[in-house]
Enzyme design. Structure first.
Site, short mmCIF file in Angstrom:
data_model
loop_
_atom_site.label_atom_id
_atom_site.label_comp_id
_atom_site.label_asym_id
_atom_site.label_seq_id
_atom_site.Cartn_x
_atom_site.Cartn_y
_atom_site.Cartn_z
N HIS A 245 0.10 -1.51 0.31
CA HIS A 245 0.05 -0.13 0.06
C HIS A 245 0.82 1.41 -0.17
O HIS A 245 0.76 2.54 -0.81
CB HIS A 245 -0.98 0.00 1.14
CG HIS A 245 -1.68 -1.61 1.32
ND1 HIS A 245 -2.70 -1.32 0.67
CD2 HIS A 245 -1.73 -2.15 2.49
CE1 HIS A 245 -3.72 -2.43 0.99
NE2 HIS A 245 -2.73 -3.20 2.30
O1 RIB Z 1 -5.13 -0.23 4.71
C1 RIB Z 1 -3.96 -0.41 4.27
C2 RIB Z 1 -3.56 0.59 5.10
O2 RIB Z 1 -3.55 0.84 6.56
C3 RIB Z 1 -1.43 0.64 5.31
O3 RIB Z 1 -1.71 2.04 5.02
C4 RIB Z 1 -1.86 0.03 5.73
O4 RIB Z 1 0.75 0.46 7.28
C5 RIB Z 1 -2.23 0.09 7.11
O5 RIB Z 1 -2.01 1.55 7.89
#
Ligand code: RIB
Ligand code: CA
Length: 315
Positions: A245
């Site tokens: 992500h």
């Molecule tokens: O949903 C994914 C996000 O939530 C990413 O930033 C992960 O590190 C958590 O913070």
């Protein structure tokens, strides 16, 4: 024509995927000038996200980087964490040594405010990778800084991919929906990396082995983070790896041409228990609500991993 590196503040809740983002930024001094790293409560509580931030920066070798602790809970709600994804330390996988780098004594929100007031207007980009609590607190405490922000490029939300922590909401937005509402209504130019795009950058075996094949400490640690982090999403989605992500935020700043999206209206659900934290994205333009975000939907995934791996090789 050489361009000067873009000044950024990384706001983060490490988190293995946050770690990749921090390393990518610190490995790219020709593109990015990291003014500071501010930890926020999210994947794990603040004492761990600030400790993990120091471990990650120390691993990068860029030990002049300033690290701050920000807010330890959402604006109005109890903290929800994600140890089920990231492990009890938030950075499970490889063991990293206790950091020797200091935590700055200044509160992270104070640092954000002070930096935005000091630097020329519209020259600092905020890069939130976790719940938006610190950013919202800075805007609440110092409304004068809102108009000085160059851009906010954040990881959060979802539309076609719907939720990952509830059926309707993505984790970063869900943890602090009131903070997200403040940021999305702030008028600051937003670029949003939702699950719609982050679920397209998966840590396939070949990509993880490319990290390991760097034959460096950073490459080994990166591969072991991926090996741990990917198992949750692979079991849940049956995907061919875990979604990286947060480094999509940093990659966008370096190579925006790797990404495609639409400039649309995105609003945050803060009332309904059923859909709390949902990013209601008007992707099809069915309302006349004003566009407030570049909402990213697609990415050149191979180009993303080539950039990430090439930059990790520098550390
Ligand atoms: O949903 C994914 C996000 O939530 C990413 O930033 C992960 O590190 C958590 O913070
Ligand atoms: Ca994160």
């Amino acid at each position: 024509m050489t361009h000067s590196p873009r000044k950024i503040i990384i706001d983060t809740d490490p988190g293995q995927d946050d770690a990749f983002a921090i390393l990518l930024a610190l490995a790219s001094p020709e593109d990015l000038d990291v003014l500071g790293v501010v930890a926020v409560a999210g994947n794990v509580p603040l004492p761990l996200t600030e400790l993990n931030s120091r471990k990650i920066v120390e691993l990068s070798g860029k030990t002049a980087t300033k690290i701050f602790a920000g807010c330890d809970r959402p604006l109005k709600r109890k903290l929800v964490t994600a140890e089920h994804v990231h492990g009890k330390t938030g950075l499970d996988g490889p063991d990293l040594p206790a950091p020797t780098m200091p935590l700055q004594t200044q509160h992270g929100v104070e640092f954000i405010i002070e930096t935005l007031r000091r630097e020329p207007a519209h020259t600092v980009t905020l890069c939130p990778l976790g719940p938006l609590t610190n950013i919202a607190q800075a805007f609440l405490q110092a409304p004068d800084v809102v108009g000085r922000v160059q851009q906010i490029v954040l990881m959060g939300g979802a539309y076609f991919e719907v939720g990952n922590i509830t059926p309707a909401a993505e984790f970063n937005i869900y943890v602090d929906p009131e903070a997200a509402e403040i940021v999305f209504k702030s008028g600051v130019p937003l670029v949003v990396m939702p699950l719609d795009v982050t679920h397209k950058v998966l840590t396939t075996r070949a990509r993880v082995e490319a990290f390991r094949g760097l034959n460096t400490e950073v490459g080994r640690v990166a591969a072991e983070w991926a090996d741990f982090f990917e198992r949750f999403d692979m079991e849940k989605y049956g995907s061919d790896g875990g979604p990286l992500h947060d480094p999509t935020v940093i990659a966008y700043l370096i190579r925006p041409d790797l990404f495609k999206g639409r400039h649309i209206n995105v609003e945050i659900e803060t009332q309904s228990d059923l859909t709390l934290g949902m990013t209601v994205a008007d992707w099809w333009g069915v309302t006349n609500r004003p566009a407030n975000a570049l909402f990213i939907g697609s990415v050149d995934a191979d180009g993303f991993f080539d950039l990430l791996t090439e930059r990790l090789a520098r550390l």
